[in-house]
Design a protein around this motif. Structure first.
Motif, short mmCIF file in Angstrom:
data_model
loop_
_atom_site.label_atom_id
_atom_site.label_comp_id
_atom_site.label_asym_id
_atom_site.label_seq_id
_atom_site.Cartn_x
_atom_site.Cartn_y
_atom_site.Cartn_z
N ILE A 240 -40.53 -37.31 104.61
CA ILE A 240 -41.29 -37.31 106.05
C ILE A 240 -40.95 -38.55 106.72
O ILE A 240 -40.66 -38.67 108.02
N GLY A 241 -41.17 -39.54 106.01
CA GLY A 241 -40.96 -41.24 106.39
C GLY A 241 -39.52 -41.23 107.27
O GLY A 241 -39.42 -41.70 108.35
N LEU A 242 -38.38 -40.69 106.66
CA LEU A 242 -37.11 -40.86 107.51
C LEU A 242 -36.64 -39.55 108.03
O LEU A 242 -35.78 -39.38 108.89
N GLU A 243 -37.83 -38.62 108.05
CA GLU A 243 -37.59 -37.22 108.83
C GLU A 243 -36.19 -36.41 108.29
O GLU A 243 -35.88 -35.94 109.05
N LEU A 244 -36.07 -36.70 106.95
CA LEU A 244 -34.96 -35.72 106.41
C LEU A 244 -35.58 -34.36 106.58
O LEU A 244 -34.46 -33.62 106.55
N CYS A 245 -36.60 -33.97 106.45
CA CYS A 245 -37.19 -32.58 106.72
C CYS A 245 -38.09 -32.59 107.69
O CYS A 245 -39.05 -32.89 107.70
N PRO A 246 -37.74 -32.15 109.26
CA PRO A 246 -38.64 -32.35 110.14
C PRO A 246 -39.85 -31.12 109.95
O PRO A 246 -40.86 -31.26 110.86
N PHE A 247 -39.84 -30.38 109.08
CA PHE A 247 -40.78 -29.58 108.59
C PHE A 247 -41.85 -29.87 107.45
O PHE A 247 -42.86 -28.97 107.31
N ALA A 248 -41.44 -30.90 106.87
CA ALA A 248 -42.16 -31.25 105.88
C ALA A 248 -43.86 -31.64 105.93
O ALA A 248 -44.51 -31.37 105.30
N ARG A 249 -43.87 -32.56 106.93
CA ARG A 249 -45.32 -33.08 107.50
C ARG A 249 -46.22 -32.43 107.36
O ARG A 249 -47.48 -32.53 106.66
N GLN A 250 -45.98 -31.02 108.27
CA GLN A 250 -47.15 -30.43 108.54
C GLN A 250 -48.04 -29.64 106.91
O GLN A 250 -49.10 -29.70 106.71
N VAL A 251 -47.03 -29.13 106.08
CA VAL A 251 -47.46 -28.46 104.78
C VAL A 251 -47.84 -29.67 104.02
O VAL A 251 -48.80 -29.38 103.25
N TYR A 252 -47.29 -30.81 104.17
CA TYR A 252 -47.70 -32.08 103.29
C TYR A 252 -49.33 -32.39 103.44
O TYR A 252 -50.10 -32.38 102.80
N VAL A 253 -49.51 -32.53 104.94
CA VAL A 253 -50.68 -33.04 105.33
C VAL A 253 -51.88 -31.94 105.19
O VAL A 253 -53.09 -32.31 105.00
N ARG A 254 -51.51 -30.72 105.14
CA ARG A 254 -52.37 -29.67 104.96
C ARG A 254 -52.73 -29.38 103.58
O ARG A 254 -53.16 -28.33 103.23
N ASP A 255 -51.89 -30.00 102.75
CA ASP A 255 -52.16 -29.92 101.28
C ASP A 255 -51.69 -28.49 100.83
O ASP A 255 -52.40 -27.71 99.90
N GLN A 256 -50.60 -28.02 101.36
CA GLN A 256 -50.12 -26.63 100.97
C GLN A 256 -48.95 -26.67 100.00
O GLN A 256 -48.18 -25.67 100.01
N VAL A 257 -48.64 -28.03 99.52
CA VAL A 257 -47.52 -28.07 98.50
C VAL A 257 -47.96 -27.97 97.06
O VAL A 257 -48.92 -28.75 96.67
N ARG A 258 -47.54 -27.12 96.40
CA ARG A 258 -47.88 -26.97 95.13
C ARG A 258 -46.69 -28.06 94.33
O ARG A 258 -45.47 -27.60 94.31
N TYR A 259 -47.45 -28.87 93.24
CA TYR A 259 -46.54 -29.63 92.58
C TYR A 259 -46.64 -28.95 91.11
O TYR A 259 -47.82 -28.97 90.59
N VAL A 260 -45.66 -28.58 90.11
CA VAL A 260 -45.58 -28.45 88.78
C VAL A 260 -44.68 -29.20 88.08
O VAL A 260 -43.66 -29.21 88.39
N VAL A 261 -45.24 -29.93 87.46
CA VAL A 261 -44.37 -31.01 86.43
C VAL A 261 -44.33 -29.90 85.15
O VAL A 261 -45.24 -29.75 84.39
N SER A 262 -43.15 -29.51 84.84
CA SER A 262 -42.60 -28.90 83.69
C SER A 262 -42.51 -29.83 82.65
O SER A 262 -41.87 -30.77 82.65
N GLU A 263 -43.12 -29.23 81.56
CA GLU A 263 -42.91 -30.05 80.29
C GLU A 263 -41.91 -29.19 79.27
O GLU A 263 -42.12 -29.45 78.00
N ALA A 264 -41.40 -28.11 79.82
CA ALA A 264 -40.49 -27.36 78.98
C ALA A 264 -39.52 -27.92 77.99
O ALA A 264 -38.83 -28.98 78.47
N LYS A 265 -39.47 -27.56 76.89
CA LYS A 265 -38.62 -28.46 75.95
C LYS A 265 -37.00 -27.52 75.94
O LYS A 265 -36.24 -28.43 75.37
#
Length: 193
Positions: free
Chosen positions: A19-44
């Motif tokens: 967002i800060g460098l605007e590498l993806c001009p579409f990211a800000r909107q979904v980020y501020v709306r909290d529409q991003v799901r983060y999944v940290v995998s612990e798969a072995k």
């Protein structure tokens, strides 16, 4: 590194680089709306990670975009080798087809050692797709189409602009962002395959 540290490093990368460098001009909107799901995998191992990918594809396809517009499936340790991760990206793209989600979802990828074909590893252009950890980005095609339709410029120029932004920033500017470089040493064989 625990889950909270992985999430914090990923969020910092999104805020300062994506967002800060605007590498993806579409990211800000979904980020501020909290529409991003983060999944940290612990798969072995790879099979367990791919099962998790299947679950995340189905969940995203079955959930309203207002709740989850996009998913970041992050594995902090399993895919240290970029070439191995690239193979996993190909498998992920095949999984989209297997789930009959072609035209519905697509996969983008980020890696701490991302490297465009024909570039040197330290080429600043590679940083357009570098994240703190190997990450599969699951995107909705409809959301992407809407964002592209509303984009005021030529979407085909975004990647060129990103490379120019990073060239102007340089390695020292990238380092000054304070982003976590979680990549294990290149000789680390923790690919899990």
């Amino acid at each position: 590194m625990n889950r909270d540290e992985v999430l914090a490093a990923t969020r910092l990368w999104i805020e300062k680089a994506v967002i800060g460098l605007e590498l993806c001009p579409f990211a800000r909107q979904v980020y501020v709306r909290d529409q991003v799901r983060y999944v940290v995998s612990e798969a072995k191992h790879l099979d367990a990670f791919l099962e998790q990918l299947d679950e995340e594809l189905e969940l995203l396809a079955e959930t309203e975009a207002e709740k989850i517009d996009t998913t970041l499936l992050i594995h902090p340790t399993l895919f240290a080798d970029f070439e191995t991760f690239n193979e996993v990206v190909g498998i992920a793209e095949e999984a989209v087809l297997e789930h009959d989600l072609e035209g519905v979802l697509q996969v983008a990828s980020f890696h701490p050692r991302f490297r465009f074909e024909g570039t040197e590893e330290d080429d600043i252009a590679n940083y357009t797709n570098r994240a703190p950890f190997p990450t599969l980005h699951l995107l909705r095609e409809d959301s992407l189409a809407k964002a592209l339709a509303a984009y005021p410029g030529d979407p085909d120029e975004i990647y060129k602009r990103n490379i120019e932004t990073l060239k102007a920033l340089g390695q020292s500017g990238w380092s000054a962002l304070g982003l976590h470089d979680a990549a294990p040493p290149p000789n680390d064989d923790s690919s899990g395959t």
